[in-house]
Design an enzyme around this catalytic site. Structure first.
Site, PDB file in Angstrom:
ATOM      1  N   HIS A 313       0.182   2.228   0.479  1.00 48.48           N
ATOM      2  CA  HIS A 313       1.334   1.338   0.351  1.00 48.48           C
ATOM      3  C   HIS A 313       0.877  -0.095   0.141  1.00 48.48           C
ATOM      4  CE1 HIS A 313       5.082  -0.756   1.827  1.00 48.48           C
ATOM      5  NE2 HIS A 313       5.608   0.161   1.043  1.00 48.48           N
ATOM      6  N   CYS A 314      -0.201  -0.490   0.795  1.00 51.43           N
ATOM      7  CA  CYS A 314      -0.705  -1.854   0.688  1.00 51.43           C
ATOM      8  C   CYS A 314      -1.200  -2.185  -0.718  1.00 51.43           C
ATOM      9  CB  CYS A 314      -1.845  -2.077   1.677  1.00 51.43           C
ATOM     10  SG  CYS A 314      -1.407  -1.808   3.408  1.00 51.43           S
ATOM     11  N   LEU A 315      -1.708  -1.181  -1.426  1.00 50.65           N
ATOM     12  CA  LEU A 315      -2.324  -1.407  -2.735  1.00 50.65           C
ATOM     13  C   LEU A 315      -1.342  -1.342  -3.887  1.00 50.65           C
ATOM     14  CD1 LEU A 315      -5.587   0.694  -2.376  1.00 50.65           C
ATOM     15  CD2 LEU A 315      -5.461  -1.770  -2.699  1.00 50.65           C
TER      16      LEU A 315
END
Length: 344
Positions: A313-315
């Site tokens: 999700h962060c990327l």
């Protein structure tokens, strides 16, 4: 390389697997530093059998790869797509962010989207995408640790709870903010919600939980569960809370890493879930499979990836397609010297 010291060679192949899964249902727009970087990326993708006709490249120099936090926050009003632009300062923790902070404006310009700078008392508001999670109908999750702490990694000195809630209403269409307490151990963002609690539909969230009383996450996550018992959605409905296990503690060198199954990414056809060579991988995938019956739930090996203190999700950052036309392609490069998108 600075985000994954000593492990960057493994990360290339994890990226390829993420892209390979995404392009089965949508175009993957990949940010690269320059033409040389783009050519290198194509070589890796081709070796991983990724169909390049479903990939587009956007040349823009950045400081790091955590697009969820530095990239655009897209908003939709009827058929129109626009961007609410928050500031970015590397989580009020790291000194290098001046390239990342330009990314939102450059993407908005290339997509020809209206851009609305988020301001409070004529000052840009800093906010990362991983610090919020919304159900799309008016409710939003966030944490007090990330947004309201006045001593550690302070993004917006002086901004209080009511100020954030008003900003969420004005710039994101959010009428109901649900405040959780703290994030998990090992999280260098100081409390991002996308490692602990996520909406899976309008009225349902998954919440990470820890069974071991010896783990510092146990108390924190239990407090968040208690808060959610009292929470309501924007229409007054109770939230359904589904517990999602935490993997066993994961360390590299002497550092605790923020390994969490909650950091999944939802594509048009699948849900990509970080896995950690842990017996609980199977349990987490099973829970999410029941919650997303119309999508394939696919595990992505993230033991190396989480060394960068984030995973799927962060990327990534989803982009809504304009309802009135085919999505544009970022086929041309935008140089570092190009001006910011016009602000409205």
């Amino acid at each position: 390389p600075a985000d994954w010291p000593g492990k960057i060679s493994a990360i290339h192949w994890v990226y390829c697997e993420i892209v390979r899964r995404i392009v089965q249902g949508e175009i993957a727009s990949i940010i690269v530093q320059d033409k040389t970087h783009e050519n290198k990326a194509k070589q890796f993708l081709q070796k991983s059998h990724v169909p390049l006709e479903n990939v587009e490249f956007f040349r823009c120099a950045t400081d790091r790869g955590w697009l969820r936090d530095s990239g655009p926050t897209f908003v939709v009003n009827g058929k129109d797509v626009a961007v609410s632009r928050f500031g970015f300062n590397a989580w009020a923790r790291y000194p290098n962010w001046k390239k990342d902070v330009q990314l939102t404006g450059k993407i908005a310009k290339k997509r020809k989207l209206k851009l609305f700078p988020v301001e409070h008392k004529k000052k840009m508001v800093t906010l990362e995408g991983g610090s919020i999670d919304a159900n799309g109908t008016g409710s939003l999750l966030t944490t007090e640790e990330c947004l309201l702490d006045t001593k550690v990694q302070v993004r917006n000195p002086g901004l209080e709870r009511a100020d954030y809630e008003q900003l969420f209403k004005d710039y994101l269409g959010v009428t109901n903010t649900i405040w959780l307490g703290k994030g998990i151990a090992g999280d260098d963002t100081h409390g991002h919600v996308d490692d602990i609690c996520r909406f899976v539909n309008k009225n349902t969230v998954v919440l990470a939980y820890e069974r071991s009383a010896k783990d510092p996450n146990q108390v924190v996550l239990e407090e968040n569960r208690e808060r959610l018992q009292e929470a309501r959605t924007e229409d007054g409905s109770r939230l359904e809370v589904v517990r999602l296990p935490m993997p066993s503690p994961l360390y590299f060198s002497k550092l605790r890493l923020p390994a969490s199954y909650a950091n999944f990414y939802i594509t048009n056809h699948a849900v990509l879930v970080p896995t950690f060579n842990d017996p609980k991988d199977r349990t987490a995938l099973g829970i999410l499979s029941e919650l997303f019956p119309q999508r394939s739930v696919i595990g992505i090996h993230a033991t190396d990836l989480v060394w960068g203190f984030g995973t799927l999700h962060c990327l990534t950052h989803e982009e809504p397609a304009p309802a009135s036309k085919t999505p544009q392609r970022l086929s041309e490069s935008v140089s570092e010297t190009d001006s910011e998108a016009g602000e409205t």
